[in-house]
Design a protein around this motif. Structure first.
Motif, PDB file in Angstrom:
ATOM      1  N   ASP A   1      -6.952  49.653 -73.694  1.00 23.80           N
ATOM      2  CA  ASP A   1      -5.837  48.460 -73.316  1.00 23.80           C
ATOM      3  C   ASP A   1      -6.103  48.177 -71.762  1.00 23.80           C
ATOM      4  O   ASP A   1      -5.702  47.482 -71.368  1.00 23.80           O
ATOM      5  CB  ASP A   1      -4.715  49.069 -74.251  1.00 23.80           C
ATOM      6  N   SER A   2      -5.870  49.702 -71.121  1.00 20.00           N
ATOM      7  CA  SER A   2      -5.737  49.664 -69.826  1.00 20.00           C
ATOM      8  C   SER A   2      -7.033  48.825 -68.981  1.00 20.00           C
ATOM      9  O   SER A   2      -6.851  48.154 -68.173  1.00 20.00           O
ATOM     10  CB  SER A   2      -5.468  50.961 -69.297  1.00 20.00           C
ATOM     11  N   ILE A   3      -8.028  49.181 -69.723  1.00 17.05           N
ATOM     12  CA  ILE A   3      -9.233  48.737 -68.921  1.00 17.05           C
ATOM     13  C   ILE A   3      -9.194  46.912 -69.149  1.00 17.05           C
ATOM     14  O   ILE A   3      -9.583  46.238 -68.270  1.00 17.05           O
ATOM     15  CB  ILE A   3     -10.424  49.285 -69.545  1.00 17.05           C
TER      16      ILE A   3
ATOM     17  N   LYS B   1     -11.047  39.889 -63.351  1.00 18.48           N
ATOM     18  CA  LYS B   1     -12.070  38.924 -63.704  1.00 18.48           C
ATOM     19  C   LYS B   1     -13.603  39.053 -63.143  1.00 18.48           C
ATOM     20  O   LYS B   1     -14.048  40.148 -63.190  1.00 18.48           O
ATOM     21  CB  LYS B   1     -11.894  37.485 -63.320  1.00 18.48           C
ATOM     22  N   GLU B   2     -14.037  38.035 -62.569  1.00 18.37           N
ATOM     23  CA  GLU B   2     -15.497  38.505 -61.921  1.00 18.37           C
ATOM     24  C   GLU B   2     -15.710  39.623 -61.261  1.00 18.37           C
ATOM     25  O   GLU B   2     -16.687  40.183 -61.072  1.00 18.37           O
ATOM     26  CB  GLU B   2     -15.836  37.005 -61.054  1.00 18.37           C
ATOM     27  N   VAL B   3     -14.499  39.909 -60.288  1.00 23.20           N
ATOM     28  CA  VAL B   3     -14.478  41.061 -59.536  1.00 23.20           C
ATOM     29  C   VAL B   3     -14.766  42.345 -60.298  1.00 23.20           C
ATOM     30  O   VAL B   3     -15.376  43.521 -59.464  1.00 23.20           O
ATOM     31  CB  VAL B   3     -13.298  41.336 -58.448  1.00 23.20           C
ATOM     32  N   PHE B   4     -14.302  42.398 -61.482  1.00 21.15           N
ATOM     33  CA  PHE B   4     -14.540  43.409 -62.253  1.00 21.15           C
ATOM     34  C   PHE B   4     -16.037  43.955 -62.593  1.00 21.15           C
ATOM     35  O   PHE B   4     -16.322  45.023 -63.286  1.00 21.15           O
ATOM     36  CB  PHE B   4     -13.695  43.545 -63.568  1.00 21.15           C
TER      37      PHE B   4
ATOM     38  N   ALA C   1     -21.335  49.550 -63.849  1.00 16.34           N
ATOM     39  CA  ALA C   1     -21.477  50.684 -63.211  1.00 16.34           C
ATOM     40  C   ALA C   1     -20.841  51.847 -64.290  1.00 16.34           C
ATOM     41  O   ALA C   1     -21.640  53.088 -64.272  1.00 16.34           O
ATOM     42  CB  ALA C   1     -21.149  51.029 -61.701  1.00 16.34           C
ATOM     43  N   LEU C   2     -19.795  51.637 -64.888  1.00 16.12           N
ATOM     44  CA  LEU C   2     -19.099  52.678 -65.371  1.00 16.12           C
ATOM     45  C   LEU C   2     -18.965  52.532 -66.913  1.00 16.12           C
ATOM     46  O   LEU C   2     -18.977  53.246 -67.916  1.00 16.12           O
ATOM     47  CB  LEU C   2     -17.566  52.712 -64.766  1.00 16.12           C
ATOM     48  N   LEU C   3     -18.810  51.150 -67.399  1.00 17.00           N
ATOM     49  CA  LEU C   3     -18.350  50.895 -68.740  1.00 17.00           C
ATOM     50  C   LEU C   3     -19.571  50.653 -69.641  1.00 17.00           C
ATOM     51  O   LEU C   3     -19.636  51.272 -70.739  1.00 17.00           O
ATOM     52  CB  LEU C   3     -17.631  49.859 -68.774  1.00 17.00           C
TER      53      LEU C   3
ATOM     54  N   PHE D   1     -19.765  52.656 -73.075  1.00 18.93           N
ATOM     55  CA  PHE D   1     -19.487  51.915 -74.218  1.00 18.93           C
ATOM     56  C   PHE D   1     -20.716  51.343 -74.873  1.00 18.93           C
ATOM     57  O   PHE D   1     -20.608  50.972 -76.075  1.00 18.93           O
ATOM     58  CB  PHE D   1     -18.397  50.784 -74.048  1.00 18.93           C
ATOM     59  N   GLY D   2     -21.911  50.781 -74.098  1.00 16.99           N
ATOM     60  CA  GLY D   2     -22.885  50.105 -74.581  1.00 16.99           C
ATOM     61  C   GLY D   2     -23.528  50.577 -75.665  1.00 16.99           C
ATOM     62  O   GLY D   2     -23.682  50.071 -76.909  1.00 16.99           O
TER      63      GLY D   2
END
Length: 275
Positions: free
Chosen positions: A10-12, A20-23, A29-31, A35-36
């Protein structure tokens, strides 16, 4: 552990939707590395972790711009092809929700799955034809399926209007699920789509007078009570549709339709017509 995972996701998700695009570089790099591999049961037997992973990829495709949609839609579509049949209801809900997002943002990645997804979404969503929505146990899954089905097939920009399910059947399934109430973002899109179907003449005003009056009235009443299930523009189009009905539909039929709808819907119709 489940509550911890839910809080993290929920936080992510909130951060992703805000940035948005900035994320996207953060997602890359991290998710993605974490999660993949959790998207499919072959890499993850924990259904709650699969649900979390699919939700995050759904959000990325929906909110992070065209480049992210192009990059991650094929990965998500592959996961959905398994997730749509998962034993876990939440995994199925998230999977069907993802179909709608991909169909809007990068439909080419659905090409290999489109007919199967259309058939499966229709099979789930048609429950609302014969069962009152208040009595449907998995109502979020059913509404998500109706939204995915309509997004793929019915609307002016729908990418898979040619498919193996008769269009008249899809229209019937779609109307039986309206108004959508579980997800207001999906509701806004689908209620706007309803306007397009009626205005194009595909949904006949006379044949569907009572159903349309019930749907439109319920939505207008809910919006008046503060539920954001339709935009002001869509409500204006609803008022136009009711005006068309007054001029094009037999008055006896209109009176019969008006007498059949609920008090809530009647209140909404009266609000739209200024009476």
């Amino acid at each position: 552990e489940i509550e911890f995972m839910t809080g993290i996701v929920d936080s992510i998700g909130y951060t992703l939707k805000s940035m948005k695009e900035v994320f996207v570089p953060i997602f890359d790099a991290l998710l993605l590395p974490f999660f993949g591999p959790l998207l499919k049961s072959s890499g993850n037997l924990d259904s709650k972790a699969r649900f979390a992973a699919i939700c995050l990829f759904d959000d990325c495709v929906e909110h992070c711009g065209p480049s992210a949609a192009a990059k991650y839609s094929p990965i998500l579509a592959d996961a959905i092809s398994e997730g749509i049949n998962d034993e876990d209801i939440q995994v199925r809900e998230a999977s069907v929700y993802g179909i709608a997002q991909i169909a809007r943002k990068f439909p080419n990645s659905l090409s290999n799955y489109a007919d199967s997804f259309v058939q499966q979404s229709a099979a789930v969503a048609k429950e609302a034809i014969n069962v009152p929505k208040d009595d449907i146990a998995n109502i979020r899954l059913v509404e998500n399926s109706a939204s995915a089905l309509a997004t793929m097939t019915l609307f002016p920009n729908s990418p898979f209007q040619q498919n193996s399910v008769p269009r008249a059947d899809i229209v019937k399934i779609f109307l039986s699920n309206l108004p959508l109430e579980q997800d207001f973002d999906e509701a806004k899109i689908c209620h706007e789509g309803l306007c397009a179907l009626v205005e194009s003449g595909e949904v006949d005003l006379s044949a569907n007078a009572d159903r349309l009056m019930q749907i439109i009235g319920e939505i207008a009443s809910a919006v008046n009570d503060g539920d954001e299930m339709a935009t002001h523009e869509t409500c204006g189009r609803f008022a136009g549709i009711l005006t068309q009905m007054q001029t094009r539909v037999d008055q006896n039929l209109i009176q019969q339709a008006y007498s059949k709808i609920s008090d809530e819907a009647r209140n909404g119709v009266n609000l739209l017509m200024g009476s």
